[in-house]
Design a protein around this motif. Structure first.
Motif, PDB file in Angstrom:
ATOM      1  N   ARG A  99       0.831  -1.206   0.000  1.00  0.00           N
ATOM      2  CA  ARG A  99       0.000   0.000   0.000  1.00  0.00           C
ATOM      3  C   ARG A  99       0.868   1.260   0.000  1.00  0.00           C
ATOM      4  O   ARG A  99       0.546   2.251  -0.677  1.00  0.00           O
ATOM      5  N   ILE A 100       1.978   1.210   0.771  1.00  0.00           N
ATOM      6  CA  ILE A 100       2.908   2.360   0.766  1.00  0.00           C
ATOM      7  C   ILE A 100       3.506   2.583  -0.614  1.00  0.00           C
ATOM      8  O   ILE A 100       3.596   3.707  -1.110  1.00  0.00           O
ATOM      9  N   LYS A 101       3.912   1.466  -1.226  1.00  0.00           N
ATOM     10  CA  LYS A 101       4.515   1.550  -2.559  1.00  0.00           C
ATOM     11  C   LYS A 101       3.511   2.093  -3.563  1.00  0.00           C
ATOM     12  O   LYS A 101       3.841   2.968  -4.398  1.00  0.00           O
ATOM     13  N   ASP A 102       2.271   1.608  -3.448  1.00  0.00           N
ATOM     14  CA  ASP A 102       1.236   2.086  -4.361  1.00  0.00           C
ATOM     15  C   ASP A 102       0.982   3.579  -4.148  1.00  0.00           C
ATOM     16  O   ASP A 102       0.799   4.352  -5.115  1.00  0.00           O
ATOM     17  N   ALA A 103       0.949   4.000  -2.871  1.00  0.00           N
ATOM     18  CA  ALA A 103       0.710   5.416  -2.571  1.00  0.00           C
ATOM     19  C   ALA A 103       1.849   6.285  -3.098  1.00  0.00           C
ATOM     20  O   ALA A 103       1.633   7.376  -3.653  1.00  0.00           O
ATOM     21  N   GLU A 104       3.103   5.804  -2.926  1.00  0.00           N
ATOM     22  CA  GLU A 104       4.257   6.561  -3.423  1.00  0.00           C
ATOM     23  C   GLU A 104       4.214   6.664  -4.938  1.00  0.00           C
ATOM     24  O   GLU A 104       4.512   7.726  -5.526  1.00  0.00           O
ATOM     25  N   ASN A 105       3.912   5.544  -5.567  1.00  0.00           N
ATOM     26  CA  ASN A 105       3.834   5.571  -7.034  1.00  0.00           C
ATOM     27  C   ASN A 105       2.768   6.548  -7.506  1.00  0.00           C
ATOM     28  O   ASN A 105       2.949   7.276  -8.501  1.00  0.00           O
ATOM     29  N   GLU A 106       1.653   6.562  -6.762  1.00  0.00           N
ATOM     30  CA  GLU A 106       0.569   7.497  -7.139  1.00  0.00           C
ATOM     31  C   GLU A 106       1.000   8.941  -6.954  1.00  0.00           C
ATOM     32  O   GLU A 106       0.732   9.808  -7.793  1.00  0.00           O
ATOM     33  N   LEU A 107       1.736   9.184  -5.822  1.00  0.00           N
ATOM     34  CA  LEU A 107       2.214  10.551  -5.572  1.00  0.00           C
ATOM     35  C   LEU A 107       3.267  10.963  -6.592  1.00  0.00           C
ATOM     36  O   LEU A 107       3.313  12.114  -7.036  1.00  0.00           O
ATOM     37  N   LEU A 108       4.163  10.038  -6.940  1.00  0.00           N
ATOM     38  CA  LEU A 108       5.190  10.337  -7.946  1.00  0.00           C
ATOM     39  C   LEU A 108       4.529  10.658  -9.293  1.00  0.00           C
ATOM     40  O   LEU A 108       4.991  11.531 -10.055  1.00  0.00           O
ATOM     41  N   ALA A 109       3.462   9.898  -9.563  1.00  0.00           N
ATOM     42  CA  ALA A 109       2.766  10.153 -10.818  1.00  0.00           C
ATOM     43  C   ALA A 109       2.135  11.543 -10.830  1.00  0.00           C
ATOM     44  O   ALA A 109       1.929  12.157 -11.881  1.00  0.00           O
ATOM     45  N   ARG A 110       1.829  12.057  -9.623  1.00  0.00           N
ATOM     46  CA  ARG A 110       1.222  13.380  -9.519  1.00  0.00           C
ATOM     47  C   ARG A 110       2.287  14.490  -9.410  1.00  0.00           C
ATOM     48  O   ARG A 110       1.965  15.633  -9.161  1.00  0.00           O
ATOM     49  N   GLY A 111       3.558  14.097  -9.497  1.00  0.00           N
ATOM     50  CA  GLY A 111       4.626  15.102  -9.509  1.00  0.00           C
ATOM     51  C   GLY A 111       5.304  15.289  -8.167  1.00  0.00           C
ATOM     52  O   GLY A 111       5.921  16.345  -7.919  1.00  0.00           O
ATOM     53  N   LEU A 112       5.205  14.310  -7.252  1.00  0.00           N
ATOM     54  CA  LEU A 112       5.853  14.398  -5.940  1.00  0.00           C
ATOM     55  C   LEU A 112       7.359  14.407  -6.116  1.00  0.00           C
ATOM     56  O   LEU A 112       7.907  13.671  -6.934  1.00  0.00           O
ATOM     57  N   ASP A 113       8.016  15.242  -5.323  1.00  0.00           N
ATOM     58  CA  ASP A 113       9.486  15.294  -5.363  1.00  0.00           C
ATOM     59  C   ASP A 113      10.036  13.944  -4.931  1.00  0.00           C
ATOM     60  O   ASP A 113       9.635  13.397  -3.908  1.00  0.00           O
ATOM     61  N   GLN A 114      10.983  13.396  -5.715  1.00  0.00           N
ATOM     62  CA  GLN A 114      11.570  12.073  -5.443  1.00  0.00           C
ATOM     63  C   GLN A 114      12.233  12.038  -4.080  1.00  0.00           C
ATOM     64  O   GLN A 114      12.281  11.000  -3.435  1.00  0.00           O
ATOM     65  N   SER A 115      12.750  13.164  -3.628  1.00  0.00           N
ATOM     66  CA  SER A 115      13.464  13.196  -2.334  1.00  0.00           C
ATOM     67  C   SER A 115      12.522  13.065  -1.152  1.00  0.00           C
ATOM     68  O   SER A 115      12.960  12.897  -0.007  1.00  0.00           O
ATOM     69  N   LEU A 116      11.229  13.161  -1.380  1.00  0.00           N
ATOM     70  CA  LEU A 116      10.257  13.068  -0.276  1.00  0.00           C
ATOM     71  C   LEU A 116       9.637  11.682  -0.142  1.00  0.00           C
ATOM     72  O   LEU A 116       8.769  11.481   0.695  1.00  0.00           O
ATOM     73  N   THR A 117      10.094  10.721  -0.962  1.00  0.00           N
ATOM     74  CA  THR A 117       9.550   9.360  -0.837  1.00  0.00           C
ATOM     75  C   THR A 117      10.042   8.726   0.458  1.00  0.00           C
ATOM     76  O   THR A 117      11.040   9.155   1.056  1.00  0.00           O
ATOM     77  N   HIS A 118       9.340   7.706   0.877  1.00  0.00           N
ATOM     78  CA  HIS A 118       9.685   7.021   2.140  1.00  0.00           C
ATOM     79  C   HIS A 118      11.109   6.474   2.089  1.00  0.00           C
ATOM     80  O   HIS A 118      11.891   6.654   3.036  1.00  0.00           O
ATOM     81  N   GLU A 119      11.458   5.872   0.974  1.00  0.00           N
ATOM     82  CA  GLU A 119      12.776   5.269   0.846  1.00  0.00           C
ATOM     83  C   GLU A 119      13.856   6.346   0.864  1.00  0.00           C
ATOM     84  O   GLU A 119      14.883   6.176   1.548  1.00  0.00           O
ATOM     85  N   ALA A 120      13.614   7.476   0.183  1.00  0.00           N
ATOM     86  CA  ALA A 120      14.603   8.561   0.179  1.00  0.00           C
ATOM     87  C   ALA A 120      14.708   9.204   1.558  1.00  0.00           C
ATOM     88  O   ALA A 120      15.822   9.542   2.006  1.00  0.00           O
ATOM     89  N   LEU A 121      13.613   9.345   2.251  1.00  0.00           N
ATOM     90  CA  LEU A 121      13.637   9.936   3.600  1.00  0.00           C
ATOM     91  C   LEU A 121      14.422   9.039   4.561  1.00  0.00           C
ATOM     92  O   LEU A 121      15.157   9.513   5.429  1.00  0.00           O
ATOM     93  N   VAL A 122      14.242   7.702   4.419  1.00  0.00           N
ATOM     94  CA  VAL A 122      14.990   6.746   5.272  1.00  0.00           C
ATOM     95  C   VAL A 122      16.478   6.890   5.025  1.00  0.00           C
ATOM     96  O   VAL A 122      17.281   6.950   5.942  1.00  0.00           O
ATOM     97  N   LYS A 123      16.865   6.939   3.731  1.00  0.00           N
ATOM     98  CA  LYS A 123      18.292   7.058   3.391  1.00  0.00           C
ATOM     99  C   LYS A 123      18.845   8.395   3.900  1.00  0.00           C
ATOM    100  O   LYS A 123      19.958   8.440   4.431  1.00  0.00           O
ATOM    101  N   SER A 124      18.045   9.432   3.754  1.00  0.00           N
ATOM    102  CA  SER A 124      18.501  10.745   4.223  1.00  0.00           C
ATOM    103  C   SER A 124      18.667  10.748   5.731  1.00  0.00           C
ATOM    104  O   SER A 124      19.620  11.297   6.277  1.00  0.00           O
ATOM    105  N   SER A 125      17.739  10.071   6.440  1.00  0.00           N
ATOM    106  CA  SER A 125      17.828   9.991   7.900  1.00  0.00           C
ATOM    107  C   SER A 125      19.061   9.220   8.327  1.00  0.00           C
ATOM    108  O   SER A 125      19.758   9.598   9.267  1.00  0.00           O
ATOM    109  N   GLU A 126      19.381   8.118   7.606  1.00  0.00           N
ATOM    110  CA  GLU A 126      20.563   7.338   7.937  1.00  0.00           C
ATOM    111  C   GLU A 126      21.831   8.144   7.724  1.00  0.00           C
ATOM    112  O   GLU A 126      22.786   8.046   8.483  1.00  0.00           O
TER     113      GLU A 126
END
Length: 213
Positions: free
Chosen positions: A186-213
């Motif tokens: 569901r998270i992946k689907d939501a991210e894909n939907e947001l990316l399709a709507r023009g969401l900044d790639q740096s705000l995805t869950h995976e990018a936020l985790v990497k940035s936090s690390e």
């Protein structure tokens, strides 16, 4: 020979039918010989017993004559008490299997019987000690067996409880795994939907985790 022997054995009764062959005749002949040998032994024993009875009667008559002539004693001349004592004496001698009624023979036989009595008592006491020892061991073994059965019962019940708990944990684990997998999808689907709507790639869950690390 076998036929004559069978007729002699059965007398007026008919001889049972049997298969006449070499083996059966040999077996019957062997039985016949054993039977005849036994009959001879019995006849010899009977003759010996008759001979002994004759000698005993002659000896008794001889002793009766001596008592009557020398001492003037006869069965009718004895008092009731004396006759009773004499009968007891004879019966005791026969019971003890004595050759005569002398005091030495009586004392010797009584001593032997006393020794046998003490030996029997000693064996009985020894057997009683063994019996008590074995009884204690058996009682201890039975108590141990009972305790083991109780322990096995407790372990079995405990295993059943643990099995139920393990099955419950396994079900919960499966539920959590399925739930986690569903959430990731569901998270992946939501991210894909947001990316399709023009969401900044740096705000995805995976990018936020990497940035936090």
């Amino acid at each position: 020979q076998v036929t004559l022997w069978l007729k002699k054995i059965y007398g007026d009764r008919p001889v049972p039918e049997y298969e006449v062959n070499e083996r059966t005749v040999d077996i019957l002949h062997e039985i016949m010989e054993c039977n005849e040998e036994r009959d001879r032994d019995v006849m010899l024993l009977i003759e010996d017993m008759k001979d002994r009875a004759t000698r005993y009667e002659a000896e008794a008559e001889f002793l009766r004559d001596i008592l009557g002539e020398s001492l003037g004693l006869s069965q009718g001349s004895l008092s009731q008490e004396a006759a009773t004592d004499l009968t007891d004496l004879v019966e005791s001698a026969m019971e003890l299997e004595l050759e005569d009624t002398s005091l030495t023979s009586f004392y010797s036989a009584i001593n032997d019987m006393t020794s046998e009595l003490y030996e029997t008592k000693s064996k009985n006491e020894e057997m009683e000690l063994k019996l008590n020892f074995l009884t204690k061991k058996l009682t201890s073994a039975l108590m141990m067996e009972q305790r083991l059965e109780e322990d096995i019962k407790k372990v079995t019940e405990s295993q059943k409880e643990e099995k139920v708990k393990a099955e419950t944990r396994l079900k919960n684990l499966k539920f959590l795994e399925d739930k986690s997998k569903d959430l990731r999808i569901r998270i992946k689907d939501a991210e894909n939907e947001l990316l399709a709507r023009g969401l900044d790639q740096s705000l995805t869950h995976e990018a936020l985790v990497k940035s936090s690390e």
